[in-house]
Design a protein around this motif. Structure first.
Motif, PDB file in Angstrom:
ATOM      1  N   VAL A 252       0.888  -1.202  -0.167  1.00 19.29           N
ATOM      2  CA  VAL A 252       0.159  -0.016  -0.052  1.00 19.29           C
ATOM      3  C   VAL A 252       0.908   1.343  -0.028  1.00 19.29           C
ATOM      4  O   VAL A 252       0.512   2.175   0.484  1.00 19.29           O
ATOM      5  CB  VAL A 252      -0.985  -0.031   1.076  1.00 19.29           C
ATOM      6  CG1 VAL A 252      -1.815  -1.147   1.315  1.00 19.29           C
ATOM      7  CG2 VAL A 252      -0.243  -0.206   2.549  1.00 19.29           C
ATOM      8  N   THR A 254       2.023   3.055  -2.409  1.00 21.85           N
ATOM      9  CA  THR A 254       1.767   4.249  -3.236  1.00 21.85           C
ATOM     10  C   THR A 254       0.313   4.997  -2.670  1.00 21.85           C
ATOM     11  O   THR A 254       0.180   6.220  -2.618  1.00 21.85           O
ATOM     12  CB  THR A 254       1.052   3.847  -4.764  1.00 21.85           C
ATOM     13  OG1 THR A 254       2.213   3.181  -5.202  1.00 21.85           O
ATOM     14  CG2 THR A 254       0.639   4.860  -5.526  1.00 21.85           C
ATOM     15  N   GLN A 255      -0.597   4.086  -2.126  1.00 23.90           N
ATOM     16  CA  GLN A 255      -1.764   4.645  -1.364  1.00 23.90           C
ATOM     17  C   GLN A 255      -1.544   5.507   0.067  1.00 23.90           C
ATOM     18  O   GLN A 255      -2.023   6.660   0.049  1.00 23.90           O
ATOM     19  CB  GLN A 255      -2.871   3.598  -0.861  1.00 23.90           C
ATOM     20  CG  GLN A 255      -3.318   2.866  -2.231  1.00 23.90           C
ATOM     21  CD  GLN A 255      -2.593   1.399  -2.538  1.00 23.90           C
ATOM     22  OE1 GLN A 255      -1.353   1.770  -2.644  1.00 23.90           O
ATOM     23  NE2 GLN A 255      -3.123   0.362  -2.854  1.00 23.90           N
ATOM     24  N   GLY A 258       0.054   8.931  -1.079  1.00 21.35           N
ATOM     25  CA  GLY A 258      -0.723   9.619  -1.971  1.00 21.35           C
ATOM     26  C   GLY A 258      -1.811  10.091  -0.622  1.00 21.35           C
ATOM     27  O   GLY A 258      -2.178  11.354  -0.863  1.00 21.35           O
ATOM     28  N   GLU A 259      -2.219   9.422   0.161  1.00 23.37           N
ATOM     29  CA  GLU A 259      -3.000  10.027   1.399  1.00 23.37           C
ATOM     30  C   GLU A 259      -2.388  11.015   2.178  1.00 23.37           C
ATOM     31  O   GLU A 259      -2.898  12.136   2.447  1.00 23.37           O
ATOM     32  CB  GLU A 259      -3.402   8.874   2.328  1.00 23.37           C
ATOM     33  CG  GLU A 259      -4.515   8.062   1.683  1.00 23.37           C
ATOM     34  CD  GLU A 259      -4.747   6.673   2.584  1.00 23.37           C
ATOM     35  OE1 GLU A 259      -4.059   6.713   3.731  1.00 23.37           O
ATOM     36  OE2 GLU A 259      -5.486   5.791   2.053  1.00 23.37           O
TER      37      GLU A 259
END
Length: 489
Positions: A252, A254-255, A258-259
């Protein structure tokens, strides 16, 4: 009640075949039988019908029991095969059993045949169940391996000592190894000490609690890149063996990044909104004070002067009017100064280059500060939003330099390429820590740096700032000729 039994008799003497059938009936069977005496007939019978048992004479003129056994083997069916013979030696019987026969009888002892058939039928059922179970197990294992090796997320199983006993292709690839190379290793062979200790602690929690556990951990992959993984561990026990721990991971990285970027961007926008309001209020206060204290007082003095001139005679009136003209000139100068601070007319009338040259020279003419403005090539009239953004960034940068940098020199240069306007601002002041300045901006303690960056972003541009204590400041801004929208990161 007679037991149905389909029997294939390989026998060249019909009387012997009938003798066997009679003994089967005595033993409680209801045989449905067929007699064959050559390979072709036997093969046809096996292909056309299903049989419970094959009983073959050992020796026939053109065929034999061993030949019949080979025909049965070629069909690859699980059917008991019993050999009978009038005269068979012990060595011959042993060879027949080694060849695959299930039992043999001398024809004079044929009365024992029903009991042997019952036993062989039971054994055949057990063998078929075992074969079916083994086949099902192999198919299940094949499906499991196909599923796990094609799954995109890493998966593994560790034994009680937390050594890997199974890993799928994704898990092995994460560490740049093959699955076989990982078997028998533990996390300390694959990870940093901190990550391995963390992983072991979570594995031991699962084994102790016998419950699943979900965590988020940072582990370096084969390229030593830190990856953020959501990991679910759960206890696993096969039959009555020792408990094991299994795990699945989802990347996770990238997620999460990104968050974090989205949260930071939203925070910057909130701060920028607050700063815009503050700047507006500050500018309004400055404008109001200028109008009240300077222009307002001057206009009041002019009014008083003109009223006095009305009461004076012609000679004194002329002197008062002259004083009034001088006061009007002062008021016009004050209004012009306020106007220039709000938006220089050069930006609208002469363009960006003239406005920047005037601003740099006007702000660096005092206190021993030297300023230079340069530009390369012809820079024609640009989109108003781009010109305004460029001017305001220079204005903000020079204001910050004057307040904090203690610089002796400021350099501003404007260039362009095929699609972008390139602005460079330099000073030789005391410099600062860029990361700390960003932290202060995020906390709302300082808006200068944030304002410049957001101005560039809002028209689709970028800004890069480099500085360190004692080394001055270098700001590079790239702006498009036409405003665009650039995603905040």
């Amino acid at each position: 009640m007679n037991i149905p039994l389909r029997v294939l008799l390989v026998e060249d003497v019909s009387e012997d075949a009938e003798l066997i059938v009679r003994e089967l009936k005595r033993g409680g069977f209801a045989p449905d039988w067929l007699r064959v005496d050559n390979a072709k007939a036997m093969q046809s019978a096996l292909e056309e019908s299903k049989w419970d048992i094959v009983i073959s004479d050992y020796s026939m003129p053109s065929f034999s029991g061993l030949n019949a056994l080979e025909v049965l083997k070629r069909q690859k069916v699980q059917i008991p095969f019993i050999i009978t013979s009038g005269t068979i030696g012990e060595q011959t019987a042993v060879e027949a059993m080694r060849a695959g026969a299930d039992d043999f009888f001398l024809k004079q002892n044929i009365a024992r045949l029903p009991l042997a058939i019952e036993r062989e039928l039971r054994d055949t059922v057990l063998r078929r169940k075992k074969l079916a179970s083994e086949t099902s197990l192999r198919e299940t294992q094949a499906r499991f391996h196909a599923f796990m090796n094609n799954a995109p997320m890493p998966a593994w199983i560790k034994d009680r000592d937390l050594h890997y006993v199974y890993v799928n292709a994704a898990q092995a690839s994460f560490f740049g190894m093959s699955p076989a190379e990982m078997i028998g290793r533990d996390d300390f062979d694959l990870m940093s000490i901190g990550a391995a200790q963390n992983s072991r602690h979570h594995d031991e929690q699962v084994l102790a609690s016998k419950e699943s556990l979900s965590t988020q951990e940072t582990i370096a992959d084969e390229g030593l890149t830190a990856r953020i993984l959501n990991i679910t561990r759960f206890p696993l026990k096969v039959d009555e063996g020792m408990p094991m721990v299994a795990g699945l991971a989802i990347d996770v990285t990238t997620q999460v990044h990104g968050e974090k970027n989205l949260k930071a961007a939203n925070q910057r926008l909130q701060i920028l909104s607050s700063s815009v309001i503050e700047v507006q209020e500050r500018e309004r206060q400055h404008l109001a004070r200028g109008l009240h204290d300077d222009v307002g007082q001057s206009l009041t003095a002019l009014k008083i002067m003109l009223q006095a001139a009305q009461k004076n005679d012609a000679e004194n009136r002329h002197a008062k009017l002259q004083e009034g003209i001088e006061l009007v000139s002062s008021i016009l100068s004050q209004v012009r100064t306020l106007s220039l601070e709000l938006r220089p007319p050069q930006l609208d009338n002469l363009g960006l280059v003239s406005a920047l040259r005037w601003y740099v020279e006007s702000k660096t003419s005092d206190d021993g500060l030297h300023g230079w403005f340069e530009h390369e090539g012809e820079i024609s009239k640009l989109h108003p939003d781009i010109e305004n953004t460029c001017f305001r960034i220079v204005q903000e940068a020079i204001t910050n330099i004057l307040r904090h940098a203690r610089a002796g020199n400021i350099w501003v240069r404007l260039d362009k390429n095929e699609s972008n306007l390139i602005l460079r601002i330099r000073d030789d002041g005391k410099g600062f820590d860029v990361d700390k300045a960003r932290e202060h901006a995020v906390r709302g303690n300082s808006f200068g740096l944030l304002n410049m960056e957001e101005r560039a972003l809002l028209v689709g541009g970028t800004m890069d700032i480099k500085s360190s204590p004692g080394s001055g400041v270098s700001i590079d801004v790239v702006l498009p000729f036409t405003p665009g929208i650039r995603e905040l990161t």
